[in-house]
Each structure stands twice: as structure tokens, then as C-alpha cells.
Design a protein around this motif. Structure first.
Motif, PDB file in Angstrom:
ATOM      1  N   ALA A 183      84.323  15.932  42.246  1.00 35.33           N
ATOM      2  CA  ALA A 183      84.255  16.727  40.679  1.00 35.33           C
ATOM      3  C   ALA A 183      84.162  16.121  39.191  1.00 35.33           C
ATOM      4  O   ALA A 183      82.854  16.645  39.064  1.00 35.33           O
ATOM      5  CB  ALA A 183      85.901  17.231  41.071  1.00 35.33           C
ATOM      6  N   VAL A 184      84.485  14.686  39.273  1.00 44.02           N
ATOM      7  CA  VAL A 184      83.850  14.643  38.052  1.00 44.02           C
ATOM      8  C   VAL A 184      82.721  13.980  38.557  1.00 44.02           C
ATOM      9  O   VAL A 184      81.540  14.649  37.209  1.00 44.02           O
ATOM     10  CB  VAL A 184      84.768  12.899  38.278  1.00 44.02           C
ATOM     11  CG1 VAL A 184      83.940  12.508  36.744  1.00 44.02           C
ATOM     12  CG2 VAL A 184      86.099  13.993  37.390  1.00 44.02           C
ATOM     13  N   ARG A 185      81.904  13.549  39.493  1.00 44.53           N
ATOM     14  CA  ARG A 185      80.428  13.266  39.468  1.00 44.53           C
ATOM     15  C   ARG A 185      79.530  14.669  38.980  1.00 44.53           C
ATOM     16  O   ARG A 185      78.631  14.430  38.719  1.00 44.53           O
ATOM     17  CB  ARG A 185      80.005  12.715  40.927  1.00 44.53           C
ATOM     18  CG  ARG A 185      80.565  11.230  40.489  1.00 44.53           C
ATOM     19  CD  ARG A 185      80.655  10.312  41.962  1.00 44.53           C
ATOM     20  NE  ARG A 185      80.375   8.824  42.008  1.00 44.53           N
ATOM     21  CZ  ARG A 185      80.295   7.988  42.695  1.00 44.53           C
ATOM     22  NH1 ARG A 185      80.558   8.800  43.817  1.00 44.53           N
ATOM     23  NH2 ARG A 185      80.624   6.699  42.500  1.00 44.53           N
ATOM     24  N   GLU A 186      79.820  15.311  39.872  1.00 37.88           N
ATOM     25  CA  GLU A 186      78.976  16.847  39.674  1.00 37.88           C
ATOM     26  C   GLU A 186      79.706  17.549  38.143  1.00 37.88           C
ATOM     27  O   GLU A 186      78.365  17.154  37.697  1.00 37.88           O
ATOM     28  CB  GLU A 186      80.118  17.855  40.411  1.00 37.88           C
ATOM     29  CG  GLU A 186      79.534  19.702  40.873  1.00 37.88           C
ATOM     30  CD  GLU A 186      79.947  20.326  41.439  1.00 37.88           C
ATOM     31  OE1 GLU A 186      79.015  21.660  41.900  1.00 37.88           O
ATOM     32  OE2 GLU A 186      80.917  20.109  42.429  1.00 37.88           O
ATOM     33  N   LEU A 187      80.364  17.405  37.447  1.00 39.27           N
ATOM     34  CA  LEU A 187      80.102  17.104  36.243  1.00 39.27           C
ATOM     35  C   LEU A 187      79.808  16.725  35.019  1.00 39.27           C
ATOM     36  O   LEU A 187      78.578  17.066  34.231  1.00 39.27           O
ATOM     37  CB  LEU A 187      82.099  17.574  35.564  1.00 39.27           C
ATOM     38  CG  LEU A 187      83.161  18.667  36.044  1.00 39.27           C
ATOM     39  CD1 LEU A 187      84.133  18.292  35.443  1.00 39.27           C
ATOM     40  CD2 LEU A 187      81.837  20.283  35.411  1.00 39.27           C
TER      41      LEU A 187
END
Length: 841
Positions: free
Chosen positions: A105-109
Motif C-alpha cells: 500500500a505504501v509503495r503504491e502511494l
């Protein structure tokens, strides 16, 4: 044991290797230079004119694991004790099965450029808090002299002997206390004496802030047993999971001399009363039930009381003088490997010294170390710089020895059950800085605890890598503890989301090999750790924009930025420090594989593919080094960390010779950061300026650090030194003491595997005369350098184990020489070899 009168023997130490080689080099010299005169007689003392009122006024002693703080009172004396294995808690679980989903999720953001949202989401990657370093307790002595006037008080820590001396007069009686902490015998030894018979009387007790009990047995033996808290302060008791804390014991033994001496136990065998002795010698041993980072204290089979008693038993038949001789032999073997003399004028170098280390003109005047700090702004006394340089070496010898725990945020000295930042090893600069002087300043064995710590981190870190990141190899984050915590921190994403702590530590492995060329160390200790670290980094890297590999998420330690939407954030991708550390580790691993003839592996091929795809150092619009992959607005331009400059120092991927444009941007970055900051930030800037060959600004950082910090409460500035010369964040952190020592060495000598730079950042107008002996350089070379009127006069170098080619640099002069094992070489300022001779002849 007996007191062993000080007139019974004279201690004569063996000359160090550097001194022996220097003597051989000087054999053909008609007259000794003033800068080399009276080398051993030069005073090297931390001096106090009164007892300590605060912890940072006390004098530290230590043997690597057992530490003491000597407060030096007259009516009462407190010897405050630490043991490096006393921590809260137990082995933990440093994995989180929910982390992979949070990571995605962090990488996508981050990929969407939503950096503020990514920063918030990164909180799901938090691990737990570290455990907390604990004080052992105190040995208390009450002398009953509170209503008696005293004079001629003096307290001093002598770095030549690693001993603390306390002396004062009451009436016609002179009282003296001598304290040292012995590594060979693993005890603290205190001798109390008077110049008239029957004058030594005191009441002995032991105490601790931890749960404990004290008993007196055998008429001359006091035992304190206790237990550390089950968990860090402030946690709910129900979270303990029935953990048992680390148990500990401290045992005190004493002997007395004098025909009227007597001892009696008091207060239901809790106290000891000693009366009418000529002298008293106290010996203290301590131990704990800690049996390694993977053994729960509840399962430990170690009995700390028995261990401490056994340690004490080995000293019972030894005199004070014998214990002292063994201590001096051990300590001076390390300390005298390096000597440093800095002088402005002939009078500085040839100061006539009396037997007590004071000039004849001021025998009656005690100039304290605090006084010297206050006056440095005007006198710029170079001998104070010498003292601080050697003090860092003294502290490292005293808090980190083979077999001990790693030096923590306060070394081994702490008086609080809840010390600042838990006194825990911090892996984003502080722990690394603790060991910066070990190699160049000729104390390589003092770094061994760091490698033991790395092995433990790799065990826990392999579980963290697998569960949290679906990666091979091993990983460690920002804060750890005695249990080798490998998971991320909990405080804030700018602290926690930083899986580069172990990778930075791994650069010390390659550095150790570069200095020693010890193939056995590289093969049997370093290689597996480097391989595991590099394996994780290969898995951690992902495809990024522009065909580059990236780290994501990524932070620049403890620093935040303003994202393009004007929001505060700290999480992005490929910070300059991340990529610099990855590059450093990859290069170290490739070179290690080449040395060990292991280059034909899949990991080596992956690294060779990944290395050229790492993003280059970027220069911002204001001609500084970009700290993040994008040229974000920096809301705190004077931030204490210098993470984006890692490649210059302590790294090696930026250099004046290979990257002059980048170095210019580094200098601009340093100007932009400013001079203010905690002690460790000041000394890091000092080392960076030295690597830029900028002696003027490196010296400015010396001036910045040498500022007296008042004890006790808060102050309105950062950095500086306490009265006992400990460095301040504030509060006390020991890292800058070590950073200062390493940076002085960097100003006088720099090296790569093939190059050796003499006096690269010497402030010749401040230290026009001087001599340093015993510094170590990469390629297993030891160096002595002397200079006069700001010019190199003589350089002597040698290697005991290797034949190699070395390129010498002094200013614009360059020459390449072959250094043969067991041969000493003497060079002049033109880098002409004047003489070569077999060592030992």
C-alpha cells in the motif's frame, strides 16, 4: 591482598611499536625536534577542583563491560556502577505478518506521488520499542567528615594510566583514593589511604534503583543481588507474558592494613564499618544472568552471584600493586599505540613538566578541564585538542572490548532507569560513529563487539526480512538493543521506515578488512554477513522511473520534506543516503568476492547488473546535494543529520580526486546546513570538511564543539562538552567523543586501498608544529608523521604483514612506493625516501 606501598616499585611500560619505529628512524638524526620532546611527560588528565555534583561531573572508568563513575566526595564517596548486560525485557518477536500488505500500500502511494498519504500509511510498518539499558547501583562510602574543613582538593582522571585520583587534606592528614577498572581481572579496584597511620575510617554500603537486596558475609564481603525490570518502564504489566528480568550481582571484598584496623557488620548485616586503618583496598566484581540475545532470562542457567564471587576469588591473593600492574600492562598496550602532539610554538612542545604533570610555574594552581573549555575560545590551546583526541580512545578502550556488548548511546555509563533514548544503539549514525576511531586510531580489537552484534542482528534480521518484506538475506532498522531487535521503530515514519541500519553497519566489515587485510576475518566473519545484507538489498530494490532501480519506501533519517502539494511528508523513494549505502555495500561485497575467489555466483551477477542502474548523486538547483530523489522543499535546512553526504564520509564513493563537482556540492550542502547542531553532528561535519581537505572549516567545528555545557537542566544551545569532557547532544551522548577522535585522525591522515594522504586537512596556522605516531591506514600500513612550521618534515610508514604498492600524497606532490612487509620507510617533505630498514633493528 595488601596495600602495596607506592614506593615499593616503579612501573616502566614497554614502548609501543610506533615509538620503537620512531626511535629507529631518529637513530640517524642528530637532534630531536622540539615537537617530539618529553612525549611521555606531557600531562593527559581530566581535572576537577571539587567533588561531582552531577553525573556529567563524575569521572568514568571501565573495562569494557563493568563501568564506574567516581564522584569524589569528601564526607561521602559514590562509586556508581554499570554492567553492559543489564537491560529490561527478553528476546522478542521482530516480525509482522501484516507488513507485506502495508508495504504494498505504501509503495503504491509513493508511485502515485502521494507522499503525505504514504507517510501516514507507513505507520502500519512500525515495529515495537526497544528495551532500556539499566544502571547496576552504587558503592557508597561515608567518611564522617562532613563537619570538618578540607583543603587542597584535587580529582583527576589520568589517561596515561586509566586511573582516577582523589586527594584532599583535613587538618594535617592527607587522604588519597585511587580508582581503576581492570580488564585482566574484571574488577574495579579502589585504594583509600592517608599519610598518617590509623586515619582511614568509613561505612560501606551498596544500593540500587532496581529491585535488590544486600547482605554482608565472611566479615569482609558484601553481596548485592537484584533483577532488572521485566519490560521497559511505562508498559502495562499485563503485557509481560510472564517474562523474568535479567538477574545481576555485585560483590565487594576489602582488605585493610594497620595495627589498629578493625571491621564490623552493622544494620543486620547490611553495612560494613571500617575503623582506624592505615589503608583500605576495595575490590568490586559484577555479573548478570544474561546468556546471549536468544536466551530468555527465565531460562538462563547462569548464576551471577557465583560468577562474581569466582571473579573476586581470583584477586584475593594479589596485592594492590599487582592488580595495578596488570591493569597498566593491559591498558597501556592499547593506549600507547598512538601518540599525538600539537604545538603552536617551541614553548608549547618544550614545557617543563614536574613529576605530577604540572608546569613549575603553577604547581599550586589547579586548572580544571572546565576552565580549559571556557578559555579555549581565546587561547585555542592545542594540548586540549590532544586531550580530547586521546579521551575518545580512552573511552573506547573502557567501554568496548572483545567479548563485551556493543558500546551503546552512553558507552556503558548511565545513572537512570529511563535514560535518554533508552541509551539504546541507534543505527542511523550513533552506533557507527562510536566505532569510527577504532581502525584509524589503532584499536581494531575494540570493534569486535560490533561484529558479534552484527551476527546476532543477522539472525533476527533474517526473520524480519522474510516475514515483513518477503525478502531473502537479513535486515535491521533504526534502533536496537541487547536482544538484537531488528524490526522498525515505533515513533515516527521518518525514524521508523528505514531498513538500512544493518547495511550501514556492514560497511564496517569491509573497512576492517581494508585496514587489516586479514583474509581469515573476511572469509570467516565478514563475508557471510555481507552476503546476507547484499541479498536483502537486491530483493529490496525494485524497478523505478527512468530505468533506475529504487528503494521504496525510503526516508532520509529523521528528516522530513514538503511535498509538491505543500503537505509535510517523510516517505518517498530512493533517498540519497539509501542509494549511497546500497552502492557502498554492493561494491564491498563484489571486492570481497574477488579477494576470496567467489565471484562466480548468482548474487555477484545480480549485483553487477543492479549496480550501474542505481541512481546517481543529484545536484539541486541551489548547487547542493539533493537529499531526496526529487528536489523537495526542505523545511529544516539546518537539520542535524547529514545523511545525503554519506558517500563522502564515512563512505568512499565520493572523493575530491574523482568527483570534484560533487564535492563542491557537498561543501555547499555543509554551508547550507550551518554549524549548529548536537555534538555528533558537529564532529560529522568536521570529518566531512576534512575529506574536502578544508582545514579551516574542520577547525571551525573543533571550536564549535569545545564549549562548556552547564550540568543539570536544559541549555539553549546544542553540542558542546560537559566538565568531564563527555560530549552533549544534549543530554550526554558518547558518540561525538568518538567522532572527534576519528575526525582529528582524518585531518592528519587519509587513505584508500592504494593511496595515502599526509596532513590533508592540517590547520597549519593553528598547529604549526606537531607529531602523530601510530595511526593506521588502509592496506595494513602504520604511519608516523611529524611537521614543523606547517610543513611536513618526516613521514615514517611500515607494514607488518603485507607487501603492497602505495601512492603517497602531500599537497601537490605524489610518489608511488612499494611497501615491503617488515621494512620501515622514512620520507621527507619532497616525498623522497631517505631510509629503509628492517623493523626491530
Amino acid at each position: 591482598m595488601d596495600g602495596g606501598g607506592s614506593d615499593d616499585w616503579v612501573w616502566v611500560r614497554r614502548p609501543s611499536e610506533a615509538e620503537t619505529v620512531a626511535a629507529a628512524a631518529a637513530a640517524t638524526t642528530r637532534q630531536q625536534r622540539p615537537a617530539e620532546a618529553t612525549e611521555e611527560e606531557r600531562p593527559m588528565k581530566v581535572v576537577f577542583a571539587s567533588p561531582a555534583e552531577y553525573f556529567t561531573d563524575a569521572a568514568p572508568i571501565g573495562n569494557g563491560s563493568l563501568g564506574g563513575m567516581v564522584w569524589g566526595g569528601v564526607a561521602t564517596e559514590k562509586l556508581q556502577l554499570n554492567h553492559d548486560t543489564l537491560w529490561t525485557g527478553a528476546p522478542g518477536n521482530y516480525t509482522d505478518p501484516d507488513a507485506p500488505a502495508a508495504l504494498a500500500a505504501v509503495r503504491e502511494l509513493v508511485d502515485q506521488g502521494r507522499f503525505a498519504d504514504a507517510t501516514v500509511a507507513a505507520k502500519r510498518l512500525f515495529g515495537g520499542q526497544s528495551e532500556v539499558y539499566q544502571p547496576l547501583g552504587d558503592v557508597n562510602l561515608e567518611f564522617g567528615a562532613s563537619d570538618q574543613a578540607h583543603d587542597s582538593y584535587k580529582r583527576e582522571l589520568d589517561l596515561h594510566t586509566a586511573m582516577v585520583l582523589v586527594s584532599y587534606n583535613i587538618g594535617m592528614v592527607q587522604y588519597t583514593r585511587e580508582h581503576f577498572c581492570s580488564n585482566p581481572h574484571q574488577v574495579i579496584v579502589t585504594k583509600i589511604s592517608a599519610n598518617k597511620p590509623g586515619q582511614v575510617s568509613c561505612t560501606l554500603s551498596m544500593s540500587s534503583q532496581l529491585n535488590h537486596n544486600v547482605t554482608v558475609s565472611n566479615a569482609n564481603e558484601m553481596v548485592m543481588e537484584g533483577i532488572c525490570p521485566q519490560q521497559r518502564p511505562g508498559l502495562i504489566e499485563g503485557n509481560s507474558n510472564n517474562v523474568t528480568g535479567i538477574k545481576f550481582a555485585a560483590v565487594l571484598d576489602f582488605q585493610m592494613g594497620g595495627s589498629t584496623a578493625k571491621a564490623v557488620a552493622l544494620n543486620d548485616h547490611k553495612l560494613l564499618r571500617l575503623d582506624n586503618a592505615d589503608w583500605v583496598v576495595l575490590v568490586v566484581a559484577a555479573s548478570s544472568s544474561f546468556d546471549g540475545p536468544f536466551v530468555n532470562p527465565s531460562e538462563s542457567k547462569l548464576d551471577p552471584t557465583s560468577i562474581a564471587l569466582n571473579t573476586l576469588n581470583l584477586t584475593r591473593n594479589l596485592t594492590f600493586d599487582q592488580l595495578k600492574a596488570a591493569h597498566l600492562e593491559d591498558y597501556q598496550r592499547l593506549f600507547y599505540r598512538v601518540t599525538l602532539q600539537l604545538s603552536r610554538e617551541l614553548s608549547d612542545a618544550c614545557l617543563l613538566i614536574d613529576g605530577k604533570g604540572r608546569s613549575k610555574e603553577d604547581v599550586e594552581v589547579i586548572i580544571t578541564s572546565a576552565d580549559r573549555l571556557k578559555s579555549f575560545n581565546t587561547d585555542e590551546d592545542p594540548s586540549l585538542v590532544e586531550l580530547l583526541f586521546q579521551y575518545g580512545r580512552y573511552l573506547l578502550i573502557s567501554c568496548s572490548r572483545p567479548g563485551t556488548q556493543v558500546s551503546n548511546l552512553q558507552g556503558i555509563w548511565s545513572q537512570d532507569v529511563a535514560p535518554a533514548w533508552d541509551a539504546a544503539p541507534h543505527l542511523n549514525i550513533n552506533l557507527q560513529m562510536n566505532y569510527w576511531p577504532a581502525l584509524p586510531c589503532n584499536l581494531s580489537e575494540c570493534q569486535e563487539p560490533l561484529f558479534d552484534f552484527l551476527k546476532s542482528l543477522a539472525v533476527n534480521g533474517s526473520k524480519t526480512a522474510k516475514v515483513n518484506y518477503n525478502a531473502s538475506g537479513w535486515v535491521t532498522h533504526h534502533v536496537s538493543d541487547i536482544w538484537a531487535k531488528s524490526s522498525s521503530y515505533i515513533k515516527n515514519p521518518k525514524h521508523a521506515v528505514w531498513p538500512m541500519g544493518g547495511a550501514w553497519l556492514c560497511t564496517h566489515l569491509w573497512e576492517h578488512y581494508q585496514f587489516s587485510l586479514d583474509r581469515d576475518f573476511l572469509e570467516n566473519t565478514a563475508y557471510a554477513l555481507l552476503e546476507g545484507c547484499a541479498t536483502f538489498l537486491v530483493d529490496w530494490l525494485i524497478e523505478g522511473p527512468g530505468g533506475y532501480m529504487e528503494t521504496n519506501p525510503s526516508t532520509s533519517p529523521e528528516h522530513a520534506f514538503v511535498d509538491p502539494d505543500g503537505q509535510p511528508a517523510s516517505v518517498s523513494y530512493s533517498t540519497t543516503m539509501d542509494i549511497s549505502i546500497v552502492r557502498e555495500v554492493f561494491l564491498a561485497f563484489l571486492l570481497s568476492a574477488e579477494v576470496l575467489e567467489k565471484s562466480d555466483t548468482e548474487l555477484v551477477e545480480k549485483i553487477k547488473i543492479a549496480l550501474p542502474r542505481l541512481p546517481p548523486i543529484q545536484i539541486a538547483r541551489d548547487r547542493t546535494i539533493m537529499e531526496w530523489a526529487l528536489d523537495f522543499q526542505d523545511p529544516e535546512i539546518h537539520h542535524r543529520h547529514l545523511s545525503h553526504l554519506f558517500g563522502l564520509y564515512p563512505g568512499h564513493t565520493i572523493s575530491m580526486r574523482e568527483n570534484p563537482d560533487v564535492c563542491e556540492a557537498v561543501a555547499n550542502s555543509l554551508y547550507k546546513r550551518g554549524e549548529d547542531g548536537p555534538g555528533w553532528s558537529t564532529t560529522w561535519k568536521m570529518a566531512l570538511w576534512a575529506r574536502l581537505f578544508n582545514s579551516q572549516n574542520a577547525y571551525r567545528m573543533i571550536q564549535k564543539l569545545i564549549t562548556l555545557v552547564p550540568p543539570g537542566g536544559k541549555v539553549n544551545f546544542e553540542g558542546g562538552l560537559y566538565s568531564n569532557l563527555w560530549t552533549a547532544h544534549p543530554p550526554f551522548q558518547i558518540d561525538a567523543n568518538f567522532g572527534f577522535t576519528a575526525s582529528i585522525a582524518e585531518m592528519l591522515l587519509q587513505s584508500t586501498q592504494n593511496d595515502l594522504y599526509l596532513l590533508p586537512a592540517l590547520p597549519h596556522d593553528k598547529w604549526p608544529r606537531g607529531c602523530v605516531k601510530g595511526l593506521r591506514a588502509r592496506g595494513d600500513v602504520t604511519v608516523n608523521i611529524c611537521w614543523d612550521e606547517g610543513e611536513l618534515q618526516e613521514a615514517v610508514l611500515w607494514s607488518n604483514n603485507q607487501n603492497s604498492f602505495t601512492t603517497l600524497h602531500y599537497r601537490e606532490r605524489v610518489t608511488t612506493i612499494r611497501v615491503c612487509c617488515g621494512i620501515g620507510y622514512k620520507f621527507n617533505m619532497a616525498l623522497q625516501c631517505l631510509e629503509a630498514w628492517p623493523l626491530g633493528k
